[in-house]
Design an enzyme around this catalytic site. Structure first.
Site, PDB file in Angstrom:
ATOM      1  N   HIS A 307       0.848  -1.185   0.000  1.00 37.95           N
ATOM      2  CA  HIS A 307       0.000   0.000   0.000  1.00 37.95           C
ATOM      3  C   HIS A 307       0.878   1.228   0.000  1.00 37.95           C
ATOM      4  O   HIS A 307       1.937   1.229   0.630  1.00 37.95           O
ATOM      5  CB  HIS A 307      -0.924   0.019   1.225  1.00 37.95           C
ATOM      6  CG  HIS A 307      -2.086   0.931   1.041  1.00 37.95           C
ATOM      7  ND1 HIS A 307      -2.002   2.278   1.287  1.00 37.95           N
ATOM      8  CD2 HIS A 307      -3.340   0.693   0.593  1.00 37.95           C
ATOM      9  CE1 HIS A 307      -3.171   2.824   1.005  1.00 37.95           C
ATOM     10  NE2 HIS A 307      -4.003   1.900   0.582  1.00 37.95           N
ATOM     11  N   ASP A 364      -7.956  -5.187   0.108  1.00 39.00           N
ATOM     12  CA  ASP A 364      -8.500  -5.950  -1.004  1.00 39.00           C
ATOM     13  C   ASP A 364      -8.195  -7.437  -0.926  1.00 39.00           C
ATOM     14  O   ASP A 364      -8.892  -8.247  -1.529  1.00 39.00           O
ATOM     15  CB  ASP A 364      -7.994  -5.376  -2.331  1.00 39.00           C
ATOM     16  CG  ASP A 364      -8.633  -4.041  -2.620  1.00 39.00           C
ATOM     17  OD1 ASP A 364      -9.804  -3.886  -2.237  1.00 39.00           O
ATOM     18  OD2 ASP A 364      -7.986  -3.169  -3.193  1.00 39.00           O
TER      19      ASP A 364
END
Ligand code: CMC
Length: 423
Positions: A307, A364
């Site tokens: 991320h 996700d």
């Protein structure tokens, strides 16, 4: 002494002072708004890794600590104690709703959950198997033509009407498209079942048939939406703000945000996670794919890992991880898929390559597995991310407007192309 940063050009010895601004939390920023006029130079920050693009009071993230807050409320607390609609209200109205306010909000959404069915003709114009994001992005853009009464974009109260309309209609558009593609009879929204439950009902129901949803299914889906509701200045939100800064209509801004979210580095990642797990197929093949992810000469990336902001853990992934296991225990899922996912987690969390680069499972990784367990097809995942994220985009659009005058988003560049070709 004023808080400033002095910058010196070592070539000339010339120095300039720039103000340092502090927020309520998080790193200070150097205000370089006058940088070009003072120095004649631009700053260069590809991908905006060190750039704050706006002031905002909506969402705070501390990526080092794995902290995420909406309007001062910690995400884990919200996920544990509140519903998705509470968070939608919090983002739009800047406070959590009372019981009465939440109920009247639900009724307002209920009244707006139907769509002008002329818009459905667009679905017929799309080729078979067109991606749901293509249908959603076009339908939302088209809404600016259908709901013209909302066209006064300078009036914030008009904007709230539009915001409710979008929050209420997007689940209907997604579910209608899902049923259209399959040739199923359309099922109309029924928000008396609850905002979140209604969507699963619209996917599964058939006329005159019962739909029994397990409480864990509704709880897990509720969490997926709630945890995606906003995430400060990510790529799609920055797109919504950039398009909004040109004074384009909010439907056009949200439609552009849907386009930005579609990419597999952003909202398309959860679809990519499942596709990748299916491609790996068995836990025995995980090592081979981990080796590919680490190979500098292979563009392959482990989907659902890493991320831009979180360099410790993604707090959203943590909440969803627990629900994922609970859901899978209660309803069952393709066990090979989950075995592959657990093996990847186990290896990556201990492998030097991933540890040193601070690559942890992101939201996700788990949302894909939850949606899969709920029986939702892979290609619908990004559209469901939109359903969760739309209140965030709307609140960011509104905040930009409230902080008027809005400055058009117009970065500069370092030109490296040809010069003086015609001379
Ligand atoms: N698999 C293998 N290596 C990776 C991965 C990954 N998933 N992610 C980053 N790296 C490596 C990358 O190769 C680089 O290595 P090196 O320093 O040796 O060159 C290093 O880690 C830093 O990567 P980066 O691309 O500079 O990091 P970024 O902050 O620009 O990218 C990211 C963040 C999310 C785009 C990236 O981690 C990625 O592509 N992840 C996979 C896609 C994904 O899961 N996206 C969902 C993000 S969460 C939902 C959302 O916010 O939309």
């Amino acid at each position: 002494m004023a808080n400033t940063m002095t910058m010196t050009d070592n070539r000339t010895g010339k120095s300039w002072e720039f103000p340092i601004l502090s927020g309520t939390k998080g790193p200070d920023v150097v205000d370089i708004g006058s940088f070009y006029s003072q120095t004649g130079m631009f700053t260069f920050d590809q991908g905006y890794t060190s750039t704050a693009s706006c002031k905002s009071a909506i969402t705070f993230i501390d990526g080092e600590k794995g902290e995420l807050m909406h309007r001062g409320y910690d995400i884990a607390w919200l996920a544990e104690n509140k519903k998705f609609l509470d968070v939608v209200y919090l983002l739009l109205y800047k406070k959590l709703p009372s019981k009465e306010e939440l109920e009247s909000f639900r009724l307002e959404l209920k009244q707006r959950s139907y769509i002008n069915e002329k818009m459905l003709k667009l679905f017929d114009a799309l080729p078979d198997k067109a991606h749901p994001m293509a249908a959603l992005q076009s339908t939302v853009a088209m809404m600016s033509a259908y709901y013209k009464r909302d066209m006064n974009i300078d009036d914030i109260s008009d904007f709230m009407e539009l915001a409710k309309r979008l929050v209420a209609k997007i689940p209907t558009i997604i579910a209608f498209y899902y049923r259209h593609v399959r040739g199923f009879p359309q099922i109309y929204p029924d928000l008396d079942r609850g905002f979140v439950e209604n969507f699963l009902y619209m996917l599964r129901a058939f006329p005159h048939d019962r739909v029994d949803l397990k409480p864990i299914e509704v709880k897990a889906f509720e969490a997926v939406l709630l945890l995606h509701a906003d995430h400060e200045q990510n790529a799609s939100t920055s797109t919504v703000r950039a398009v909004g800064s040109t004074h384009a209509h909010p439907y056009a801004s949200i439609s552009a945000g849907i386009g930005a979210l579609w990419g597999h580095a952003h909202g398309g990642a959860n679809e990519g996670v499942i596709r990748q797990l299916e491609e790996i197929g068995t836990p025995e093949r995980v090592d081979e794919f981990i080796a590919r992810a680490k190979d500098k000469n292979d563009p392959f990336r482990l989907m659902g890992f890493g991320h831009r902001v979180y360099k410790n853990f993604d707090p959203r992934a943590k909440v969803l991880g627990k629900l994922r296991d609970q859901l899978i225990d209660e309803i069952g899922i393709d066990t090979n898929l989950i075995k592959v996912a657990k093996r990847i987690e186990e290896i990556a969390l201990n492998d030097e390559y991933f540890v040193s680069r601070k690559l942890y499972p992101n939201v996700d990784f788990n949302s894909g597995l939850i949606l899969k367990a709920l029986g939702i097809p892979n290609e619908m995942f990004a559209a469901i991310f939109v359903m969760g994220r739309v209140p965030g985009w709307l609140s960011q659009w509104m905040e930009q407007k409230e902080n008027a005058p809005v400055k058009i988003t117009r970065p500069r560049q370092l030109y490296v192309g040809a010069v003086d070709q015609a001379k």
